[in-house]
Design an enzyme around this catalytic site. Sequence first.
Site, PDB file in Angstrom:
ATOM      1  N   CYS A  67       0.806  -1.225   0.000  1.00 20.61           N
ATOM      2  CA  CYS A  67       0.000   0.000   0.000  1.00 20.61           C
ATOM      3  C   CYS A  67       0.841   1.277   0.000  1.00 20.61           C
ATOM      4  O   CYS A  67       0.338   2.356  -0.308  1.00 20.61           O
ATOM      5  CB  CYS A  67      -0.940   0.002   1.194  1.00 20.61           C
ATOM      6  SG  CYS A  67      -2.066  -1.408   1.227  1.00 20.61           S
ATOM      7  N   HIS A 109      -3.294   6.969   2.660  1.00 20.30           N
ATOM      8  CA  HIS A 109      -3.687   5.739   1.991  1.00 20.30           C
ATOM      9  C   HIS A 109      -5.043   5.305   2.520  1.00 20.30           C
ATOM     10  O   HIS A 109      -5.304   5.364   3.723  1.00 20.30           O
ATOM     11  CB  HIS A 109      -2.648   4.648   2.253  1.00 20.30           C
ATOM     12  CG  HIS A 109      -3.157   3.273   2.009  1.00 20.30           C
ATOM     13  ND1 HIS A 109      -3.681   2.880   0.801  1.00 20.30           N
ATOM     14  CD2 HIS A 109      -3.260   2.183   2.833  1.00 20.30           C
ATOM     15  CE1 HIS A 109      -4.070   1.623   0.873  1.00 20.30           C
ATOM     16  NE2 HIS A 109      -3.835   1.183   2.105  1.00 20.30           N
ATOM     17  N   ASN A 167     -10.048  -0.453  -0.389  1.00 19.07           N
ATOM     18  CA  ASN A 167      -8.593  -0.324  -0.275  1.00 19.07           C
ATOM     19  C   ASN A 167      -7.962  -0.809  -1.570  1.00 19.07           C
ATOM     20  O   ASN A 167      -7.914  -2.006  -1.835  1.00 19.07           O
ATOM     21  CB  ASN A 167      -8.105  -1.158   0.916  1.00 19.07           C
ATOM     22  CG  ASN A 167      -6.599  -1.114   1.095  1.00 19.07           C
ATOM     23  OD1 ASN A 167      -5.868  -0.647   0.230  1.00 19.07           O
ATOM     24  ND2 ASN A 167      -6.129  -1.629   2.215  1.00 19.07           N
TER      25      ASN A 167
END
Length: 275
Positions: free
Chosen positions: A61, A202, A232
Amino acid sequence: STFATAAARQAIERAGITAADLDLIICATVCPDQALPSTAVLIQSQLGARKAAAFDLVAACSGFVYGLTVARQFIATGAARNVLVIGVEVLSRYVDYTDRATCVLFGDGAGAAVIQRSEDPDRGILSTRIQSDGDYAPVLFVPGGGTRQPASHESVDSRQHFIKMKGNELFKVAVRSMEDICRQILDEQGITAEQIDLLVPHQANQRITDAVAERLNVPSEKVYSNIARTGNTSAASIPICIDELVESGRLKPGMTVMLTSFGAGVTWGGILLKW
């Protein structure tokens, strides 16, 4: 590579260059098309960027933040004039739909940016920091598919090729790490959190976003979130957020923006930039 190429073409057009002008392509992903060659060279071929070097970067990520950090070094040293950084994931291929703790969280997406030198010293990337801690590898990982546990009937039957996550443990580390790295950058630049116009984290979890913003004393109206719509998307989440901010007109020239990320590895990072 299909997702990534589409995003890359938009970024190249907005930058006012052509694929032939690219010197370097960095593809941040944990979902490569195949084990080899890299997804970046497949993107290079699809774009027709024949003079560019291309490689994949694996930081989960945090991939886009890591990619921007690497691109900045190539620009700063003069080794490259135009660097394409892409964050792209197809995480729907890696989620176990029998595991409700993970399958509802992740999404697919891509975002890209062309990085060039700015003649204005007060514009662009002001500071970057990246860190990692492999001791936390077991809190978010895919056990099967690599050389440690190659694909087999047994690995497939035991669902070893899907994401495994310890959410509660990850939450604590994520919040602490992103807060710390943002504070390090703010101290380095001699500014306070109150001077940030936008915090773009994020998009892992709304509770993580809220906790980081609260610890940094950044009000909710300065924090961007789209996780309710996108899920996500790992390395793609921050560039997708930036694109939405640009398209909506919310991101304006002169704004001070903090990007921060956290991902499997574990990895984390932060970037302060002047838009």
